[in-house]
Enzyme design. Structure first.
Site, PDB file in Angstrom:
ATOM      1  N   SER A 299      -2.587  14.036  -6.923  1.00 13.42           N
ATOM      2  CA  SER A 299      -1.303  13.793  -7.586  1.00 13.42           C
ATOM      3  C   SER A 299      -0.625  15.107  -7.951  1.00 13.42           C
ATOM      4  O   SER A 299      -1.290  16.111  -8.238  1.00 13.42           O
ATOM      5  CB  SER A 299      -1.542  12.979  -8.858  1.00 13.42           C
ATOM      6  OG  SER A 299      -0.393  12.944  -9.672  1.00 13.42           O
TER       7      SER A 299
ATOM      8  N   TYR B 166      -5.198  11.548 -16.893  1.00 14.01           N
ATOM      9  CA  TYR B 166      -4.986  11.145 -15.502  1.00 14.01           C
ATOM     10  C   TYR B 166      -4.998  12.369 -14.593  1.00 14.01           C
ATOM     11  O   TYR B 166      -5.689  12.396 -13.573  1.00 14.01           O
ATOM     12  CB  TYR B 166      -3.664  10.405 -15.370  1.00 14.01           C
ATOM     13  CG  TYR B 166      -3.243  10.168 -13.936  1.00 14.01           C
ATOM     14  CD1 TYR B 166      -3.941   9.281 -13.129  1.00 14.01           C
ATOM     15  CD2 TYR B 166      -2.157  10.848 -13.391  1.00 14.01           C
ATOM     16  CE1 TYR B 166      -3.569   9.065 -11.809  1.00 14.01           C
ATOM     17  CE2 TYR B 166      -1.771  10.637 -12.074  1.00 14.01           C
ATOM     18  CZ  TYR B 166      -2.483   9.750 -11.293  1.00 14.01           C
ATOM     19  OH  TYR B 166      -2.120   9.546  -9.975  1.00 14.01           O
TER      20      TYR B 166
END
Length: 310
Positions: free
Chosen positions: A101, A126
């Site tokens: 990501s 995350y």
């Protein structure tokens, strides 16, 4: 081809099931329902598929939800990914492609973001789990010669997207006449990347297993490559857009103005992202190019058809 998903209720299960139904219409596609956190499920999956290549896109997604529910990220993104790596090792997989990501760039403010920059300061759990995935993959590449390619996705949007993402929420609220939350008072910049461009990038990378970089040296280590068969690529539109412009395009597609609820920056967010896609372009001859006008227009058309809105 075999896919796996636990079809959990993080968001609308009906949406997930109808996506799956489209895949099941494709010849040769099989599906196994299960959670990758369960080691036996993963072992059975590898035995069923007899795969030579693995594309790992499963994760607990969402920066903000990671603040509310950290254990979900530890389980799926760390334990689950470890199970996938171990399955790949035992099955002697020829190439593991996995989703990372843009969130891994964290506190970095040097734009555009390059794979050759260090990413040691995540600002959300995350992001930390995605950085950990890259490190875990590298260790397997180094120890077991498992070719691993990590793809850092930048703000993916488009039809069939997640309802917790901005475009989906904004569309729903604008049509219902509700205010939309706009963080950092609208002073956000994102490299919005259309889902078809993400898919094209993944497909092209799959056919080119990561290889050792003969010029890599521990004296001046390049984070994007390795002496092991390991590689990291950005997949982003390389065309940063202000959030307010994104909203304006959406308003035009919907034919309705948004009611803005301007809010401060939220924990875990970063003010701007932009992808340097030079390496992706050089490696596979592709760079995302879908404009937000095209992409948002496609999303709105899908949304209205899916929810039967005139």
């Amino acid at each position: 081809m075999v896919g796996v998903d636990d079809l959990n209720n993080y968001y609308d299960v009906r949406l997930k099931q109808e996506r799956l139904d489209l895949l099941l219409e494709r010849a040769g596609f099989k599906f196994k329902k299960g959670n990758i956190v369960d080691r036996r499920t993963v072992e059975e999956l590898f035995a069923l598929s007899q795969a030579t290549v693995v594309v790992h896109l499963a994760a607990q997604a969402g920066v903000r939800y990671s603040i509310e529910n950290p254990p979900a990220y530890i389980d799926t993104n760390l334990v689950g990914f470890a199970n996938i790596l171990e399955g790949c090792r035992r099955a002697k997989i020829l190439h593991l492609v996995f989703a990372s990501s843009s969130s891994v760039y964290g506190a970095n403010t040097t734009l555009p973001f390059s794979e050759h920059q260090n990413v040691d300061h995540p600002v959300s759990l995350y992001a930390a789990t995605k950085k950990a995935n890259e490190l875990m993959a590298h260790s397997y590449a180094h120890l077991y010669s498992l070719p691993c390619t990590g793809l850092r996705f930048f703000t993916v949007y488009g039809p069939w997207g997640r309802p917790d993402m901005a475009l989906f929420k904004f569309t729903q609220k604008i049509l219902q006449g509700e205010s939309i939350p706009v963080f950092n008072n609208g002073e956000m910049v994102r490299d919005f990347t259309y889902v078809d461009d993400i898919v094209e990038g993944v497909v092209r990378v799959v056919d080119q297993p990561a290889a050792s970089n003969p010029k890599w040296t521990g004296a001046n280590p390049d984070p994007a490559t390795s002496a092991a068969p390991y590689r990291i690529f950005n997949i982003g539109n390389n065309r940063p857009e202000k959030l307010m412009r994104y909203i304006e395009v959406l308003e035009g597609c919907l034919g309705k103005k948004a009611i803005l609820d301007l809010l401060p920056m939220q924990a875990g967010d970063v003010p701007a992202t932009t992808a340097d896609v030079t390496e992706l372009s050089a490696a596979v001859g592709f760079r995302p190019s879908t404009t937000i006008e095209q992409g948002i227009g496609n999303f709105v058309a899908w949304y209205k058809e899916y929810y039967k809105i005139e």
